[in-house]
Design a protein around this motif. Structure first.
Motif, PDB file in Angstrom:
ATOM      1  N   MET A   1       0.897  -1.281   0.028  1.00 38.73           N
ATOM      2  CA  MET A   1       0.066   0.008  -0.159  1.00 38.73           C
ATOM      3  C   MET A   1       1.050   1.281   0.143  1.00 38.73           C
ATOM      4  O   MET A   1       1.768   1.245   0.591  1.00 38.73           O
ATOM      5  CB  MET A   1      -0.795  -0.076   1.164  1.00 38.73           C
ATOM      6  N   ALA A   2       0.631   2.284  -0.921  1.00 40.58           N
ATOM      7  CA  ALA A   2       1.301   3.511  -0.950  1.00 40.58           C
ATOM      8  C   ALA A   2       0.357   4.467   0.035  1.00 40.58           C
ATOM      9  O   ALA A   2      -0.911   4.368   0.427  1.00 40.58           O
ATOM     10  CB  ALA A   2       1.367   3.960  -2.289  1.00 40.58           C
ATOM     11  N   TYR A   3       0.917   5.562   0.407  1.00 39.11           N
ATOM     12  CA  TYR A   3       0.437   6.668   1.205  1.00 39.11           C
ATOM     13  C   TYR A   3       0.491   7.846   0.557  1.00 39.11           C
ATOM     14  O   TYR A   3       1.534   8.194  -0.014  1.00 39.11           O
ATOM     15  CB  TYR A   3       0.977   6.497   2.636  1.00 39.11           C
TER      16      TYR A   3
ATOM     17  N   VAL B   1      -6.981  16.348   8.702  1.00 38.89           N
ATOM     18  CA  VAL B   1      -8.050  16.191   9.838  1.00 38.89           C
ATOM     19  C   VAL B   1      -8.889  14.637   9.531  1.00 38.89           C
ATOM     20  O   VAL B   1      -9.658  14.279  10.210  1.00 38.89           O
ATOM     21  CB  VAL B   1      -9.111  16.939   9.074  1.00 38.89           C
ATOM     22  N   GLY B   2      -8.455  13.738   8.442  1.00 42.44           N
ATOM     23  CA  GLY B   2      -8.938  12.736   8.336  1.00 42.44           C
ATOM     24  C   GLY B   2      -8.314  11.610   7.352  1.00 42.44           C
ATOM     25  O   GLY B   2      -7.135  12.127   6.692  1.00 42.44           O
ATOM     26  N   VAL B   3      -8.642  10.325   7.204  1.00 41.10           N
ATOM     27  CA  VAL B   3      -8.117   9.544   6.070  1.00 41.10           C
ATOM     28  C   VAL B   3      -9.136   8.941   5.338  1.00 41.10           C
ATOM     29  O   VAL B   3     -10.085   8.984   5.674  1.00 41.10           O
ATOM     30  CB  VAL B   3      -7.600   8.185   7.082  1.00 41.10           C
ATOM     31  N   VAL B   4      -8.808   9.003   3.995  1.00 36.40           N
ATOM     32  CA  VAL B   4      -9.336   8.524   2.837  1.00 36.40           C
ATOM     33  C   VAL B   4      -8.868   7.483   2.231  1.00 36.40           C
ATOM     34  O   VAL B   4      -7.568   7.211   2.441  1.00 36.40           O
ATOM     35  CB  VAL B   4      -9.752   9.803   1.970  1.00 36.40           C
ATOM     36  N   GLU B   5      -9.669   6.564   1.359  1.00 38.40           N
ATOM     37  CA  GLU B   5      -9.139   5.537   0.679  1.00 38.40           C
ATOM     38  C   GLU B   5      -9.280   5.623  -0.663  1.00 38.40           C
ATOM     39  O   GLU B   5     -10.298   6.103  -1.127  1.00 38.40           O
ATOM     40  CB  GLU B   5      -9.557   4.237   1.318  1.00 38.40           C
ATOM     41  N   VAL B   6      -8.499   5.120  -1.776  1.00 39.65           N
ATOM     42  CA  VAL B   6      -8.655   5.067  -2.971  1.00 39.65           C
ATOM     43  C   VAL B   6      -9.869   4.004  -3.483  1.00 39.65           C
ATOM     44  O   VAL B   6      -9.527   2.860  -3.019  1.00 39.65           O
ATOM     45  CB  VAL B   6      -7.599   5.025  -4.010  1.00 39.65           C
ATOM     46  N   ALA B   7     -10.921   4.478  -3.785  1.00 39.32           N
ATOM     47  CA  ALA B   7     -12.059   3.659  -4.030  1.00 39.32           C
ATOM     48  C   ALA B   7     -11.922   3.210  -5.629  1.00 39.32           C
ATOM     49  O   ALA B   7     -12.585   2.157  -6.020  1.00 39.32           O
ATOM     50  CB  ALA B   7     -13.547   4.122  -3.726  1.00 39.32           C
ATOM     51  N   ARG B   8     -11.596   3.977  -6.439  1.00 36.05           N
ATOM     52  CA  ARG B   8     -11.394   3.788  -7.930  1.00 36.05           C
ATOM     53  C   ARG B   8     -10.304   4.539  -8.445  1.00 36.05           C
ATOM     54  O   ARG B   8     -10.139   5.745  -8.222  1.00 36.05           O
ATOM     55  CB  ARG B   8     -12.706   4.567  -8.616  1.00 36.05           C
ATOM     56  N   GLU B   9      -9.422   3.964  -9.201  1.00 37.65           N
ATOM     57  CA  GLU B   9      -8.060   4.356  -9.617  1.00 37.65           C
ATOM     58  C   GLU B   9      -8.584   5.295 -10.898  1.00 37.65           C
ATOM     59  O   GLU B   9      -9.629   5.595 -11.396  1.00 37.65           O
ATOM     60  CB  GLU B   9      -7.353   3.243 -10.344  1.00 37.65           C
TER      61      GLU B   9
ATOM     62  N   LYS C   1      -3.508   3.444  -6.389  1.00 36.98           N
ATOM     63  CA  LYS C   1      -3.868   2.261  -6.556  1.00 36.98           C
ATOM     64  C   LYS C   1      -5.162   1.984  -5.594  1.00 36.98           C
ATOM     65  O   LYS C   1      -5.126   2.443  -4.452  1.00 36.98           O
ATOM     66  CB  LYS C   1      -2.967   0.861  -6.220  1.00 36.98           C
ATOM     67  N   LYS C   2      -5.972   1.177  -6.106  1.00 40.31           N
ATOM     68  CA  LYS C   2      -7.205   0.873  -5.076  1.00 40.31           C
ATOM     69  C   LYS C   2      -6.858   0.501  -3.777  1.00 40.31           C
ATOM     70  O   LYS C   2      -6.015  -0.501  -3.857  1.00 40.31           O
ATOM     71  CB  LYS C   2      -8.166   0.210  -5.975  1.00 40.31           C
ATOM     72  N   GLY C   3      -7.298   1.016  -2.932  1.00 42.45           N
ATOM     73  CA  GLY C   3      -6.876   0.722  -1.478  1.00 42.45           C
ATOM     74  C   GLY C   3      -5.781   1.275  -1.095  1.00 42.45           C
ATOM     75  O   GLY C   3      -5.495   1.391   0.561  1.00 42.45           O
ATOM     76  N   ASP C   4      -5.156   2.208  -1.615  1.00 46.43           N
ATOM     77  CA  ASP C   4      -4.015   3.150  -1.116  1.00 46.43           C
ATOM     78  C   ASP C   4      -4.766   4.048  -0.092  1.00 46.43           C
ATOM     79  O   ASP C   4      -6.052   4.539  -0.245  1.00 46.43           O
ATOM     80  CB  ASP C   4      -3.507   3.931  -2.239  1.00 46.43           C
ATOM     81  N   ARG C   5      -4.118   4.736   0.822  1.00 46.54           N
ATOM     82  CA  ARG C   5      -4.560   5.508   1.913  1.00 46.54           C
ATOM     83  C   ARG C   5      -4.054   6.832   1.794  1.00 46.54           C
ATOM     84  O   ARG C   5      -2.935   7.216   1.306  1.00 46.54           O
ATOM     85  CB  ARG C   5      -4.493   5.195   3.151  1.00 46.54           C
TER      86      ARG C   5
END
Length: 139
Positions: A1-3, A61-69, A44-48
């Motif tokens: 996973m990449a950040y 302020v928050g964390v998001v995740e890649v849902a679609r490349e 990539k999908k799943g990266d944060r």
């Protein structure tokens, strides 16, 4: 996973608005910088990514995740090379981490947020990720 870290002005698009989009998420539109575009294309999908409120607040302020490349930005003019990814909110930081706190942490002195302060989409190393999460009260 990449950040990663993505910036948004909270009066334009806030983490609260992002959170309301639920599991489907929302396209990260409007990126008009070549380096930021290339960073979106590497995701990539799943990266944060850290969600950073810029201009007002200047804090993670928050964390998001890649849902679609990446795919073409629907807000771009036809034929323009800009792209988006879809992000879904994961969780808010219990304690927002300010830019000032990041600047005061010696272990974060090389973080892109400090070195490339105007870049709206930037990489975050695994060590930087862990430290900012800890500073923000995430396990």
């Amino acid at each position: 996973m990449a950040y990663w870290l993505v910036k948004s002005e909270p009066d334009v698009w806030s983490f609260e608005q992002q959170s309301k989009k639920g599991a489907k998420g929302e396209a990260w539109t409007g990126v008009r910088n070549h380096t930021a575009k290339l960073n979106l294309m590497k995701m990539k999908k799943g990266d944060r990514a850290f969600f950073y409120h810029s201009n007002i607040g200047k804090e993670v302020v928050g964390v998001v995740e890649v849902a679609r490349e990446h795919y073409p930005d629907p807000t771009a003019k036809a034929g323009d090379p800009w792209v988006v990814v879809d992000f879904k909110a994961v969780e808010p930081l219990p304690k927002p981490v300010t830019l000032e706190a990041i600047k005061q942490e010696p272990k974060l002195k090389d973080m892109a947020l400090i070195k490339l302060s105007r870049l709206s989409v930037q990489p975050v190393t695994a060590d930087e990720w862990k430290l900012v999460c800890k500073m923000g009260g995430l396990k």
